[in-house]
Motif scaffolding. Structure first.
Motif, PDB file in Angstrom:
ATOM      1  N   ALA A  85      55.313  40.675  34.292  1.00 10.38           N
ATOM      2  CA  ALA A  85      54.427  41.047  35.400  1.00 10.38           C
ATOM      3  C   ALA A  85      55.190  41.080  36.715  1.00 10.38           C
ATOM      4  O   ALA A  85      56.010  40.185  36.982  1.00 10.38           O
ATOM      5  CB  ALA A  85      53.273  40.052  35.491  1.00 10.38           C
ATOM      6  N   PRO A  86      54.946  42.084  37.551  1.00  7.94           N
ATOM      7  CA  PRO A  86      55.647  42.180  38.844  1.00  7.94           C
ATOM      8  C   PRO A  86      55.424  40.952  39.726  1.00  7.94           C
ATOM      9  O   PRO A  86      56.268  40.626  40.555  1.00  7.94           O
ATOM     10  CB  PRO A  86      55.063  43.436  39.487  1.00  7.94           C
ATOM     11  N   THR A  87      54.280  40.307  39.518  1.00  3.45           N
ATOM     12  CA  THR A  87      53.937  39.156  40.364  1.00  3.45           C
ATOM     13  C   THR A  87      54.292  37.830  39.716  1.00  3.45           C
ATOM     14  O   THR A  87      53.834  36.775  40.160  1.00  3.45           O
ATOM     15  CB  THR A  87      52.431  39.178  40.682  1.00  3.45           C
ATOM     16  N   PHE A  88      55.120  37.874  38.654  1.00 10.14           N
ATOM     17  CA  PHE A  88      55.410  36.630  37.929  1.00 10.14           C
ATOM     18  C   PHE A  88      55.988  35.568  38.850  1.00 10.14           C
ATOM     19  O   PHE A  88      56.855  35.816  39.672  1.00 10.14           O
ATOM     20  CB  PHE A  88      56.397  36.880  36.790  1.00 10.14           C
ATOM     21  N   ALA A  89      55.473  34.349  38.662  1.00 11.05           N
ATOM     22  CA  ALA A  89      56.028  33.167  39.324  1.00 11.05           C
ATOM     23  C   ALA A  89      56.099  32.059  38.288  1.00 11.05           C
ATOM     24  O   ALA A  89      55.221  31.940  37.425  1.00 11.05           O
ATOM     25  CB  ALA A  89      55.139  32.743  40.489  1.00 11.05           C
ATOM     26  N   PRO A  90      57.143  31.260  38.294  1.00 11.99           N
ATOM     27  CA  PRO A  90      57.268  30.175  37.317  1.00 11.99           C
ATOM     28  C   PRO A  90      56.057  29.257  37.344  1.00 11.99           C
ATOM     29  O   PRO A  90      55.429  29.057  38.395  1.00 11.99           O
ATOM     30  CB  PRO A  90      58.537  29.445  37.766  1.00 11.99           C
ATOM     31  N   TYR A  91      55.734  28.688  36.170  1.00 13.48           N
ATOM     32  CA  TYR A  91      54.577  27.793  36.087  1.00 13.48           C
ATOM     33  C   TYR A  91      54.830  26.691  35.066  1.00 13.48           C
ATOM     34  O   TYR A  91      55.612  26.838  34.133  1.00 13.48           O
ATOM     35  CB  TYR A  91      53.299  28.565  35.740  1.00 13.48           C
ATOM     36  N   VAL A 135      58.790  23.688  32.698  1.00 10.93           N
ATOM     37  CA  VAL A 135      58.356  24.760  33.574  1.00 10.93           C
ATOM     38  C   VAL A 135      58.927  26.074  33.054  1.00 10.93           C
ATOM     39  O   VAL A 135      60.124  26.177  32.793  1.00 10.93           O
ATOM     40  CB  VAL A 135      58.767  24.500  35.038  1.00 10.93           C
ATOM     41  N   PHE A 136      58.062  27.066  32.864  1.00 11.24           N
ATOM     42  CA  PHE A 136      58.509  28.367  32.358  1.00 11.24           C
ATOM     43  C   PHE A 136      59.035  29.195  33.515  1.00 11.24           C
ATOM     44  O   PHE A 136      58.344  29.412  34.512  1.00 11.24           O
ATOM     45  CB  PHE A 136      57.351  29.095  31.670  1.00 11.24           C
ATOM     46  N   VAL A 137      60.291  29.688  33.377  1.00 10.81           N
ATOM     47  CA  VAL A 137      60.941  30.428  34.458  1.00 10.81           C
ATOM     48  C   VAL A 137      61.158  31.892  34.089  1.00 10.81           C
ATOM     49  O   VAL A 137      61.915  32.602  34.747  1.00 10.81           O
ATOM     50  CB  VAL A 137      62.277  29.764  34.859  1.00 10.81           C
ATOM     51  N   GLY A 138      60.523  32.362  33.003  1.00  9.41           N
ATOM     52  CA  GLY A 138      60.661  33.760  32.614  1.00  9.41           C
ATOM     53  C   GLY A 138      62.009  34.031  31.978  1.00  9.41           C
ATOM     54  O   GLY A 138      62.503  33.259  31.161  1.00  9.41           O
ATOM     55  N   GLN A 139      62.613  35.157  32.372  1.00  7.36           N
ATOM     56  CA  GLN A 139      63.915  35.528  31.814  1.00  7.36           C
ATOM     57  C   GLN A 139      65.072  35.172  32.744  1.00  7.36           C
ATOM     58  O   GLN A 139      66.238  35.344  32.372  1.00  7.36           O
ATOM     59  CB  GLN A 139      63.912  37.027  31.470  1.00  7.36           C
ATOM     60  N   ALA A 140      64.756  34.660  33.919  1.00  6.51           N
ATOM     61  CA  ALA A 140      65.752  34.102  34.850  1.00  6.51           C
ATOM     62  C   ALA A 140      66.961  35.000  35.020  1.00  6.51           C
ATOM     63  O   ALA A 140      68.095  34.537  35.090  1.00  6.51           O
ATOM     64  CB  ALA A 140      66.187  32.710  34.375  1.00  6.51           C
ATOM     65  N   ALA A 141      66.709  36.322  35.057  1.00  5.83           N
ATOM     66  CA  ALA A 141      67.824  37.270  35.107  1.00  5.83           C
ATOM     67  C   ALA A 141      68.379  37.464  36.504  1.00  5.83           C
ATOM     68  O   ALA A 141      69.484  37.966  36.664  1.00  5.83           O
ATOM     69  CB  ALA A 141      67.384  38.624  34.559  1.00  5.83           C
ATOM     70  N   SER A 142      67.633  37.067  37.516  1.00  3.76           N
ATOM     71  CA  SER A 142      68.139  37.258  38.881  1.00  3.76           C
ATOM     72  C   SER A 142      68.034  35.945  39.649  1.00  3.76           C
ATOM     73  O   SER A 142      68.700  34.978  39.315  1.00  3.76           O
ATOM     74  CB  SER A 142      67.367  38.389  39.570  1.00  3.76           C
ATOM     75  N   ALA A 143      67.163  35.901  40.647  1.00  6.13           N
ATOM     76  CA  ALA A 143      67.046  34.697  41.457  1.00  6.13           C
ATOM     77  C   ALA A 143      66.392  33.579  40.657  1.00  6.13           C
ATOM     78  O   ALA A 143      65.613  33.820  39.734  1.00  6.13           O
ATOM     79  CB  ALA A 143      66.223  34.998  42.715  1.00  6.13           C
ATOM     80  N   VAL A 144      66.736  32.353  40.989  1.00  4.75           N
ATOM     81  CA  VAL A 144      66.131  31.200  40.343  1.00  4.75           C
ATOM     82  C   VAL A 144      65.220  30.488  41.334  1.00  4.75           C
ATOM     83  O   VAL A 144      65.216  30.772  42.523  1.00  4.75           O
ATOM     84  CB  VAL A 144      67.202  30.218  39.820  1.00  4.75           C
ATOM     85  N   MET A 145      64.436  29.545  40.798  1.00  4.66           N
ATOM     86  CA  MET A 145      63.501  28.809  41.635  1.00  4.66           C
ATOM     87  C   MET A 145      64.220  27.961  42.675  1.00  4.66           C
ATOM     88  O   MET A 145      65.374  27.574  42.477  1.00  4.66           O
ATOM     89  CB  MET A 145      62.648  27.888  40.746  1.00  4.66           C
ATOM     90  N   PRO A 146      63.533  27.623  43.762  1.00  9.79           N
ATOM     91  CA  PRO A 146      64.117  26.685  44.728  1.00  9.79           C
ATOM     92  C   PRO A 146      64.379  25.336  44.061  1.00  9.79           C
ATOM     93  O   PRO A 146      63.682  24.934  43.130  1.00  9.79           O
ATOM     94  CB  PRO A 146      63.031  26.567  45.799  1.00  9.79           C
ATOM     95  N   PRO A 199      49.558  30.358  24.988  1.00 13.28           N
ATOM     96  CA  PRO A 199      49.697  29.815  23.631  1.00 13.28           C
ATOM     97  C   PRO A 199      50.757  30.446  22.745  1.00 13.28           C
ATOM     98  O   PRO A 199      50.840  30.086  21.574  1.00 13.28           O
ATOM     99  CB  PRO A 199      48.307  30.066  23.045  1.00 13.28           C
ATOM    100  N   SER A 200      51.560  31.377  23.244  1.00  8.49           N
ATOM    101  CA  SER A 200      52.524  32.022  22.362  1.00  8.49           C
ATOM    102  C   SER A 200      53.677  32.608  23.160  1.00  8.49           C
ATOM    103  O   SER A 200      53.575  32.830  24.380  1.00  8.49           O
ATOM    104  CB  SER A 200      51.843  33.140  21.565  1.00  8.49           C
ATOM    105  N   VAL A 201      54.772  32.907  22.438  1.00  4.06           N
ATOM    106  CA  VAL A 201      55.913  33.575  23.060  1.00  4.06           C
ATOM    107  C   VAL A 201      55.508  34.967  23.523  1.00  4.06           C
ATOM    108  O   VAL A 201      55.981  35.447  24.563  1.00  4.06           O
ATOM    109  CB  VAL A 201      57.098  33.633  22.071  1.00  4.06           C
ATOM    110  N   LYS A 202      54.626  35.605  22.786  1.00  7.65           N
ATOM    111  CA  LYS A 202      54.133  36.928  23.196  1.00  7.65           C
ATOM    112  C   LYS A 202      53.498  36.847  24.582  1.00  7.65           C
ATOM    113  O   LYS A 202      53.712  37.717  25.435  1.00  7.65           O
ATOM    114  CB  LYS A 202      53.145  37.454  22.176  1.00  7.65           C
ATOM    115  N   ARG A 203      52.714  35.797  24.813  1.00 13.79           N
ATOM    116  CA  ARG A 203      52.080  35.619  26.121  1.00 13.79           C
ATOM    117  C   ARG A 203      53.142  35.358  27.198  1.00 13.79           C
ATOM    118  O   ARG A 203      53.044  35.872  28.321  1.00 13.79           O
ATOM    119  CB  ARG A 203      51.097  34.457  26.062  1.00 13.79           C
ATOM    120  N   LEU A 204      54.166  34.584  26.858  1.00 12.81           N
ATOM    121  CA  LEU A 204      55.241  34.347  27.821  1.00 12.81           C
ATOM    122  C   LEU A 204      55.911  35.649  28.222  1.00 12.81           C
ATOM    123  O   LEU A 204      56.221  35.871  29.397  1.00 12.81           O
ATOM    124  CB  LEU A 204      56.276  33.380  27.244  1.00 12.81           C
ATOM    125  N   HIS A 205      56.136  36.523  27.227  1.00 12.70           N
ATOM    126  CA  HIS A 205      56.726  37.833  27.522  1.00 12.70           C
ATOM    127  C   HIS A 205      55.847  38.614  28.489  1.00 12.70           C
ATOM    128  O   HIS A 205      56.331  39.211  29.457  1.00 12.70           O
ATOM    129  CB  HIS A 205      56.900  38.631  26.234  1.00 12.70           C
TER     130      HIS A 205
END
Length: 489
Positions: free
Chosen positions: A230-236, A117-128, A219-225
């Motif tokens: 995105a302000p609305t990012f949610a882990p997926y 599961v991709f959690v972004g940069q996880a710099a603040s709050a983490v998933m439940p 398909p790429s790290v660029k896409r993950l970035h």
């Protein structure tokens, strides 16, 4: 190289000669680098215990079975095996050999066929926890623009604490896979009996991550970035499952803290603590290098010398109100572990220690310079430290530059256990000189007894430690915390 002060033409004092003798003995090749669990430890502790006993100290462990030497058992864990494989559906994803590095904090860890599961940069709050449990969290190593690195802290640790089965870090920032392997393949250490986790982490380069993601909806790290920004990012979920396995080899090291005491007139008024770590790295180079031993003259034979000679002067003077404990800690170079063992099994209740003074890496500056405080502004000790400096006609260094070293020395552990602890030294009043030492000599075979050590400056630190201890051991000058106020000698 470290710039030595110009040699003085004056005759050295008896104190300077005594300091020099301690450093030259403790940092000699005969002590083989003072590595815990070796003959070098035996020689070091035997030498210090003899000095402390001759000064007139009492054994300070408060344990008749181990009167001077408090046992500390360390656990060394060294990575052995790293394995990773990934599947998209029923199809194995082929990655270059050794392109993923897996490491565990335990002896063996396995995450089997777990969804990524991709959690972004996880710099603040983490998933439940419900969303992370049983899954492998994939995060970017880089931080979002403007993020506070200190605040971001141990992101992988937070994800694991929140329930992730494992964490995979895509090294898209400053760190390379080679950097991580070089650091994490070193042995790790802990105090035996402490809770050691069984966490598992993996690391891979952006290029390897692109191969892992190829053909997916992301398909790429660029896409993950892009997604993570995105302000609305949610882990997926990434539509990939992974099997991660790592093993370690465990070795146990039996070592010791040395603890002595000068009794005060009113033990109920609490105690003052002086400490310095005795350990270093032992043999730290291999042939064909000519010098194979890290002698640790400045780090930290110098601190041991200052503590020993300060104790000698304190023992000769008028009896103080409070007890004064002296601790030579083991395992500082392995992660402040001797200080941790002391804090977890102290000879007195920690809340009875009104002040603690660590001494580490002194003798870098000539006498008369400004005094630096590692821990400035972090304890209630500053006002009386300032008063002591004024009475000695010494200046305190401006700013809080020495606090950059707060987590790199033993008083940090005591602070984490609510003990007011600092390191006060003229060496830390000259940040340029400290930083040159760190860059050129620190943790290298070149840290030997020699002309780069200024014994006049060390003698200054002895005088400073003596006056600090006397001030904080005086119940009138420093009543201490509420539970100790009202105590009279």
């Amino acid at each position: 190289m470290l710039v030595a002060a110009k040699p003085s033409q004056r005759k050295p004092t008896q104190l300077e000669l005594a300091l020099k003798a301690h450093v030259e003995t403790l940092a000699s090749d005969d002590f083989d680098g003072r590595e815990p669990g070796t003959e070098g430890e035996t020689k070091t502790l035997r030498y210090l215990a003899r000095q402390w006993f001759d000064i007139g100290m009492e054994a300070g462990t408060n344990n008749p079975g181990n009167a001077w030497f408090a046992p500390v058992e360390l656990v060394e864990r060294e990575p052995v095996m790293s394995r990773a494989s990934f599947m998209r559906g029923r199809k194995k994803i082929v990655l270059p050999t050794d392109s993923v590095f897996v490491v565990t904090s335990g002896l063996r860890s396995l995450a089997l066929d777990a969804p990524l599961v991709f959690v972004g940069q996880a710099a603040s709050a983490v998933m439940p926890r419900a969303e992370l449990a049983g899954r492998v969290a994939v995060m970017l190593d880089s931080l979002p623009g403007g993020a506070d690195k200190a605040a971001a802290g141990d992101r992988a640790g937070r994800l694991l604490d929140a329930g992730a089965l494992a964490v995979v870090t895509v090294l898209d920032g400053e760190r390379s896979l080679e950097d991580v392997i070089a650091r994490r393949k070193r042995a790790g250490y802990a105090v035996s009996g402490d809770k050691i986790g069984n966490d598992i982490e993996a690391f891979l380069s952006p290029e390897t991550a692109d191969l892992l993601l190829a053909g997916s909806a992301h398909p790429s790290v660029k896409r993950l970035h892009t997604d993570a920004s995105a302000p609305t990012f949610a882990p997926y979920l990434l539509g990939v499952t992974g099997t991660l396995e790592a093993t370690s080899r465990e070795t146990r090291i039996k070592t010791h803290n040395l603890i002595g005491r000068i009794a005060g007139r009113s033990p109920g008024a609490g105690a003052v603590l002086m400490m310095a770590h005795w350990d270093h790295f032992g043999r730290c180079a291999e042939p064909p290098a000519e010098d194979l031993i890290c002698n640790g003259a400045i780090d930290n034979a110098s601190g041991l010398a200052v503590v020993t000679e300060a104790a000698r002067q304190l023992a000769k003077g008028k009896q103080m109100d409070r007890d004064v404990y002296f601790v030579a800690t083991t395992g500082e170079e392995l992660g402040l572990l001797g200080a941790l063992a002391f804090a977890e099994d102290p000879p007195i209740q920690l809340d009875r220690i009104v002040a603690a003074f660590n001494v580490d890496s002194t003798g870098l500056v000539p006498p008369g310079g400004p005094i630096g405080i590692v821990g400035k502004g972090m304890t209630p000790l500053d006002p009386l430290i300032g008063d002591v400096a004024r009475r000695m006609k010494r200046k305190l260094a401006a700013g809080d530059g020495p606090n950059a070293y707060i987590k790199r020395q033993d008083s940090w552990i005591l602070m984490q256990h609510d003990v007011p602890a600092v390191m006060v030294s003229s060496s830390y009043g000259d940040m340029d000189r400290i930083e040159r030492f760190m860059e050129d000599t620190y943790h290298r075979p070149g840290d030997q007894a020699g002309p780069q050590i200024d014994y006049g400056g060390m003698a200054d630190d002895v005088a400073l430690q003596v006056e600090l201890v006397r001030a904080f051991a005086d119940v009138k000058r420093y009543p201490g915390p509420p539970q100790m106020r009202g105590q009279t000698p």
